[in-house]
Write an enzyme that holds these catalytic residues in place. Structure first.
Site, mmCIF file in Angstrom:
data_model
loop_
_atom_site.group_PDB
_atom_site.id
_atom_site.type_symbol
_atom_site.label_atom_id
_atom_site.label_comp_id
_atom_site.label_asym_id
_atom_site.label_seq_id
_atom_site.Cartn_x
_atom_site.Cartn_y
_atom_site.Cartn_z
ATOM 1 N N HIS A 220 0.803 -1.231 0.000
ATOM 2 C CA HIS A 220 0.000 0.000 0.000
ATOM 3 C C HIS A 220 0.832 1.275 0.000
ATOM 4 C CE1 HIS A 220 -2.477 3.212 1.864
ATOM 5 N NE2 HIS A 220 -3.434 2.685 1.139
ATOM 6 N N GLU A 260 -4.169 -4.169 9.465
ATOM 7 C CA GLU A 260 -4.406 -3.228 8.369
ATOM 8 C C GLU A 260 -3.342 -2.129 8.311
ATOM 9 O OE1 GLU A 260 -8.417 -1.818 8.049
ATOM 10 O OE2 GLU A 260 -9.260 -3.717 8.763
ATOM 11 N N HIS A 262 -1.046 0.690 6.943
ATOM 12 C CA HIS A 262 -1.150 1.652 5.847
ATOM 13 C C HIS A 262 0.134 2.474 5.735
ATOM 14 C CE1 HIS A 262 -5.209 0.994 4.344
ATOM 15 N NE2 HIS A 262 -5.568 0.752 5.598
ATOM 16 N N GLU A 277 -4.513 0.659 10.847
ATOM 17 C CA GLU A 277 -5.840 1.268 10.817
ATOM 18 C C GLU A 277 -6.744 0.753 11.939
ATOM 19 O OE1 GLU A 277 -9.298 2.574 7.620
ATOM 20 O OE2 GLU A 277 -7.660 1.288 6.960
#
Length: 287
Positions: A220, A260, A262, A277
């Site tokens: 990401h 998660e 990021h 996240e």
């Protein structure tokens, strides 16, 4: 690797950058706030009047600048916590952000597809991108041009200071590039979230792609490693990774499941920080 809870699980730590004050600064995309994280993991929150803070960078004025996806604005917060917002015309879905050496702040807008330049006096000008291309993240290249990923076009774009645009198509179709950074080697590095690859593009437009061990890891964000190479996050793989200039990859599993990951940043002491996240930040200390 250490994990520090800095928010509720629904607050969404998202973008992260190193601040000029020795702290890490992070957006809370679902909580409408930014947070400062001290080296020991202690967090201080600063609420915003705008919604959807996304990515964040340090400006050449010593303040932190960030985009507001749902407010059509660029935000600024000083290291003392004073917050101000500048609304930009005819733009929604602001996402990427980068600070230029001339004091301007560049940002991406997904609706319409464009990159914008916010001058120090607050004047905004825009450069159109191909329709439907979804310009995402930004970096200022070693060549002095602005580079951004075009997520839905499978391409990266180079924008000169006078607004001339060159689109560089990627060899892998539908790669969906997102994160982008300028490496210590003078090239621009990016991640392909749909293809599970890291890419490198030179100022003349030559692209090299490096497949990751887990092609389904959904890389990401990416940031340059001052010691050489780059660090990146794998959102679906629940990992952070390091890639060397010749494409060698080392992966590090996060100690909490489904975190998660990021945004990612490297602090002055060489530690690697990742925004999770689900409500935390992770700190990787290299031995």
């Amino acid at each position: 690797m250490d994990v520090f809870t800095i928010a509720e699980s629904g607050d969404g730590p998202y973008g992260i950058t190193t601040g000029p004050d020795g702290g890490l600064w992070c957006t809370l995309v679902h909580a409408g706030a930014v947070a400062r994280i001290a080296p020991d993991g202690t967090a201080t929150r600063f609420p915003l009047t705008g919604d959807g803070p996304a990515l964040i960078t340090t400006g050449h004025d010593g303040a932190l600048w960030f985009t507001l996806m749902r407010a059509g604005a660029v935000g600024r917060v000083t290291t003392a916590g004073a917050v101000s917002l500048t609304r930009v015309p005819d733009a929604q879905g602001l996402y990427g952000i980068a600070a230029a050496p001339d004091g301007a702040i560049w940002y991406t807008s997904m609706r319409p597809d464009q990159v914008g330049r916010l001058a120090p006096d607050g004047t905004a000008t825009v450069v159109p991108m191909p329709a439907g291309s979804m310009p995402s993240m930004l970096t200022v290249g070693a060549d002095g041009a602005l580079w951004c990923t075009l997520n839905q076009a499978g391409a990266v774009a180079r924008v000169t200071p006078d607004g001339a645009v060159t689109v560089v198509a990627l060899p892998t179709p539908d790669a969906a590039p997102v994160g982008i950074t300028t490496g210590t080697d003078g090239a621009v590095w990016f991640v392909e979230i749909a293809a599970g690859q890291v890419g490198r593009v030179t100022p003349d437009g030559t692209v090299t792609e490096f497949p990751l061990p887990d092609r389904a890891g959904r890389p990401h964000a990416i940031t340059a490693d001052p010691a050489g190479g780059c660090w990146f996050t794998e959102w679906a793989g629940n990992r952070v990774g390091h890639i060397t200039p010749d494409g060698g990859v080392t992966l590090y599993d996060l100690p909490v499941p489904d975190a998660e990951p990021h945004g990612i940043a490297v602090a002055a002491d060489g530690t690697v920080w990742t925004a999770l996240e689900t409500g935390a930040v992770a700190r990787l200390t290299r031995r």
